[in-house]
Scaffold this active site. Structure first.
Site, short mmCIF file in Angstrom:
data_model
loop_
_atom_site.label_atom_id
_atom_site.label_comp_id
_atom_site.label_asym_id
_atom_site.label_seq_id
_atom_site.Cartn_x
_atom_site.Cartn_y
_atom_site.Cartn_z
CG ASN A 152 -1.75 1.21 1.38
OD1 ASN A 152 -1.82 2.03 0.45
ND2 ASN A 152 -2.41 1.36 2.51
CE LYS A 182 -0.22 3.23 4.69
NZ LYS A 182 -0.07 3.31 6.14
CD GLU A 229 -3.31 -2.37 7.50
OE1 GLU A 229 -2.15 -2.50 7.09
OE2 GLU A 229 -4.06 -1.44 7.16
P1 13P Z 1 3.14 0.38 7.77
O1 13P Z 1 3.63 -0.90 7.14
O2 13P Z 1 3.90 1.59 7.31
O3 13P Z 1 3.05 0.25 9.25
O4 13P Z 1 1.65 0.61 7.23
C1 13P Z 1 0.73 -0.41 7.32
C2 13P Z 1 -0.46 -0.06 6.53
O5 13P Z 1 -1.21 0.84 6.85
C3 13P Z 1 -0.70 -0.81 5.28
O6 13P Z 1 -1.97 -0.57 4.79
#
Ligand code: 13P
Length: 249
Positions: A8, A10, A169
């Site tokens: 992801n 983002k 998560e």
């Molecule tokens: P991190 O791996 O940066 O902790 O993020 C997890 C996440 O939100 C994946 O969708």
């Protein structure tokens, strides 16, 4: 059932960086990809088509989107429909990510509409759930997970088990470097599996991913846990160097 190793990205990367990283991921892992793994890349909207072109025809490599709007089309300025996502090559979409719930204030009812509509329209849904640190400290983790699942999947009547993926998560583990303890992951995933078994037929085949500070150093032990059918990776998926180690962990 194949494990899903998902990146992801983002709101990161330029156009060129997305293409470059996607290429490095395919080139660096294609020949060694374990037979029981699939790779998913979830870039930001403007880069979907470019990454789609990189992944096209690469068996076991898939494209996903970070969001959708639950309508066929129409006057929804700034939103993106499932048909538009399918059209650029997406097979998956995230629904209910912690940042959508907590930063964008999306509520269970809206997430339920997104999940059922995306599935109806032919996208696979990665439905994300997780408790905050306060909820965990209050001993409410399972109550929160149950409620997010019940409310978020209430309109999902019948689902092909391959089309639904749950991502656990814990909010406090996202982007913090603080990965959940193995026992916490085992407990949460067993609880989610039990919920799914009571709710859907074929629930054994619904994949449950763990997400939250997954890195090359902890990926293989997390992926070896019972009921962990993949990982959803944020920060450590941004470079091929680290994400490729997770894919091959
Ligand atoms: P991190 O791996 O940066 O902790 O993020 C997890 C996440 O939100 C994946 O969708």
């Amino acid at each position: 059932m194949k494990q899903l190793i998902a990146a992801n990205w983002k709101m990161h990367k330029t156009w060129e960086e997305s293409i470059q990283t996607a290429r490095e991921i395919v080139v660096g892992t294609y020949n060694q990809l374990p037979a029981n793994r699939e790779v998913l890349i979830i870039p930001s909207f403007p880069h979907l088509k470019a990454v789609s072109d990189v992944l096209a025809k690469q068996k076991n490599y898939f494209l996903g989107a970070q969001n959708l709007y639950p309508a066929l089309k129409g006057a929804f300025t700034g939103e993106v429909s499932p048909a538009q996502l399918l059209d650029v090559g997406c097979s998956y979409v995230l629904v209910g990510h912690s940042e959508r719930r907590h930063v964008l204030q999306e509520q269970d009812e809206f997430l339920a509409q997104k999940a059922s509509f995306a599935l109806e329209q032919g996208l696979k849904v990665i439905f994300c759930i997780g408790e905050t640190i306060e909820q965990r400290q209050q001993g409410r983790t399972k109550e929160v997970l149950r409620s997010q699942l019940e409310l978020g999947l209430k309109d999902v009547q019948k689902v092909d088990s391959e089309d639904l993926v749950i991502a656990y998560e814990p909010v406090w583990a996202i982007g913090t470097g603080q990965v959940a303890q193995e026992q916490d992951i085992l407990d949460a995933h067993a609880f989610i599996r039990e919920f799914l078994q009571k709710t859907f037929s074929g629930a054994e085949e619904v994949r449950i991913l763990y997400g939250g500070s997954v890195k090359p150093a902890n990926a293989s032990s997390i992926l070896a846990l019972d009921n962990v059918d993949g990982v959803l990776v944020g920060g450590a998926s941004l470079t091929a160097e680290s994400f490729n180690q997770i894919i091959l962990a």
